[in-house]
Design a protein around this motif. Structure first.
Motif, PDB file in Angstrom:
ATOM      1  N   HIS A 175     -42.636 -85.137  27.884  1.00  0.00           N
ATOM      2  CA  HIS A 175     -42.598 -86.438  27.318  1.00  0.00           C
ATOM      3  C   HIS A 175     -43.835 -86.439  26.642  1.00  0.00           C
ATOM      4  O   HIS A 175     -44.600 -86.959  27.449  1.00  0.00           O
ATOM      5  CB  HIS A 175     -41.661 -87.745  27.257  1.00  0.00           C
ATOM      6  CG  HIS A 175     -40.664 -87.590  27.285  1.00  0.00           C
ATOM      7  ND1 HIS A 175     -39.799 -86.990  28.090  1.00  0.00           N
ATOM      8  CD2 HIS A 175     -40.156 -88.164  26.411  1.00  0.00           C
ATOM      9  CE1 HIS A 175     -38.760 -86.864  27.887  1.00  0.00           C
ATOM     10  NE2 HIS A 175     -38.438 -87.262  26.244  1.00  0.00           N
TER      11      HIS A 175
ATOM     12  N   PRO B  41     -40.657 -85.838  22.700  1.00  0.00           N
ATOM     13  CA  PRO B  41     -40.297 -84.620  24.060  1.00  0.00           C
ATOM     14  C   PRO B  41     -41.173 -83.892  23.712  1.00  0.00           C
ATOM     15  O   PRO B  41     -41.491 -83.492  22.328  1.00  0.00           O
ATOM     16  CB  PRO B  41     -38.944 -85.097  23.879  1.00  0.00           C
ATOM     17  CG  PRO B  41     -38.198 -85.675  22.826  1.00  0.00           C
ATOM     18  CD  PRO B  41     -39.174 -86.559  22.444  1.00  0.00           C
TER      19      PRO B  41
ATOM     20  N   VAL C 196     -41.509 -91.867  31.745  1.00  0.00           N
ATOM     21  CA  VAL C 196     -41.707 -92.490  30.554  1.00  0.00           C
ATOM     22  C   VAL C 196     -40.631 -93.827  29.948  1.00  0.00           C
ATOM     23  O   VAL C 196     -41.052 -94.969  29.132  1.00  0.00           O
ATOM     24  CB  VAL C 196     -40.453 -90.912  29.523  1.00  0.00           C
ATOM     25  CG1 VAL C 196     -40.195 -91.849  28.405  1.00  0.00           C
ATOM     26  CG2 VAL C 196     -40.894 -89.989  29.593  1.00  0.00           C
TER      27      VAL C 196
END
Length: 399
Positions: A95, A167, A254
């Motif tokens: 990400h 992403p 993330v």
């Protein structure tokens, strides 16, 4: 978690009444509501409950939170709830963190037109990255975006910008495969910057032409069409800041990052150092300096500290977290399912963590036993039961 030695609420309680009198007529109703909520948060003014340990009879008082999105004390629990909902949407790919920042001249316009310009910042930054990602010359895919609006710099000055978590790839335009970006590289920031600049200025001019922008005080002259065009002219040639950071290590990283960004407010209580006759002293970072030397202290007059905090009160109804592309609410579940299918990974099983660790049902600090609510008291009322007095310190939950 222990209570910080100094809180924004302490500043508002001690100096808020005088500040409101001094600025009567110049403070919005939304700002007044935020001040009131923060002052009353986790106090008897909002009511609460008394909990007792089922094993050792330890008793504690917990006051209700204000749940205001600008309150430094309420955002931890809100972030946990939000992250629990987002965990199922995370894809097992790298990400990227992308930041869109308009120039200072645009921030000046936003200061007096927050609802319009903040909304433009969200929509234009999303359109920019979706457009470039869909271009076959770059990625040629439909991507998902989680955008978070921040309106402050580290010193609480007005500095609107959007943080995006994206992403590293997307679903091909025909929906047949997953397309990954190059390792360590998402999209060219210069290309993003140029399109961001063009689209933003086009839509800002359209908002101006439609009469949606208002100007007063030092910027009253911008109400004149020629003056407004002159104000924007240098921006058509300057470089607009789009920054793409290195990818995260994985979904857990993330989530950890999002937990620090999604529910931030202008200043956390943990950054406050002292309040005295000189004003409010707090920690801040000077991002113009590299390394540890960027960590500094700043002292603001109390009046200025309160003013800076309140300029970040968002317009009513403006959402500070938004989702675009594959993550748009209308089709997020289907898009994530399709992405997982293309990535050949199974959907995560039901999360047991929320049941195993419930922040609303803390364990006993003395023996780890189950705390049971034995009394609920209304706003402004005094609980009948008293908290247990430990040997070293009283533990009343006002953190």
């Amino acid at each position: 978690m222990s209570r910080p030695a100094l809180e924004v609420a302490d500043v508002f309680r001690s100096h808020g009444p005088a500040w409101r009198r001094a600025h009567a007529g110049h403070v919005s109703l939304d700002q007044l509501k935020v001040m009131s909520a923060i002052e009353r948060c986790r106090t008897a003014a909002l009511g609460g409950h008394v909990a007792r340990c089922a094993d050792c009879a330890y008793t504690s008082i917990a006051y209700n939170s204000c749940r205001n999105r600008h309150c430094p004390k309420c955002q931890g629990a809100a972030a946990k709830d939000w992250l629990a909902d987002r965990e199922a949407d995370l894809l097992p790919v790298p990400h990227y963190h992308v930041v869109f920042t308009p120039p200072a001249a645009v921030a000046d316009i936003a200061y007096q037109n927050k609802a319009v310009v903040y909304d433009l910042l969200f929509k234009v930054s999303a359109e920019t990255i979706l457009t470039i990602a869909a271009d076959p010359r770059h990625l040629g895919a439909r991507i998902g975006i989680t955008s978070v609006l921040h309106t402050w710099g580290s010193a609480m000055t007005h500095h609107p910008h959007v943080h995006m978590i994206v992403p590293g790839g997307g679903i091909s335009l025909d929906g047949s495969k997953w397309i990954s970006c190059r390792p360590g590289f998402f999209l060219p920031v210069r290309v993003l910057s140029r399109l961001f600049r063009r689209l933003f200025l086009e839509k800002l001019m359209a908002a101006y032409a439609a009469g949606r922008l208002n100007f007063f005080g030092d910027h009253a002259l911008l109400a004149d069409t020629q003056a407004f065009a002159t104000h924007l002219a240098p921006l058509r040639r300057s470089e607009w800041v789009v920054y793409s950071k290195r990818p995260f290590g994985g979904p857990e990283a993330v989530l950890a990052y999002l937990s620090r960004y999604t529910h931030r407010v202008a200043i956390a209580n943990s950054r406050l150092i002292a309040v005295d006759e000189q004003g409010i002293t707090f920690k801040w970072k000077d991002y113009r300096i590299e390394g540890h030397n960027r960590h500094k202290r700043m002292t603001l007059a109390t009046d200025e500290f309160i003013r800076r905090f309140l300029i970040h009160v968002l317009p009513k109804g403006l959402h500070r977290i938004r989702h675009y592309g594959l993550f748009a609410k209308s089709a997020c579940a289907d898009n994530v399912a399709r992405a997982r299918e293309l990535l050949t990974v199974a959907k995560p099983e039901g999360e047991p963590t929320s049941a195993a660790v419930d922040p609303n049902k803390p364990s006993c600090p003395c023996c780890g036993g189950r705390m049971i609510i034995i009394e609920v008291f209304a706003r402004g009322a005094t609980p009948r039961h008293q908290p247990t007095a430990p040997t070293n310190r009283i533990r009343i939950d006002t953190s």
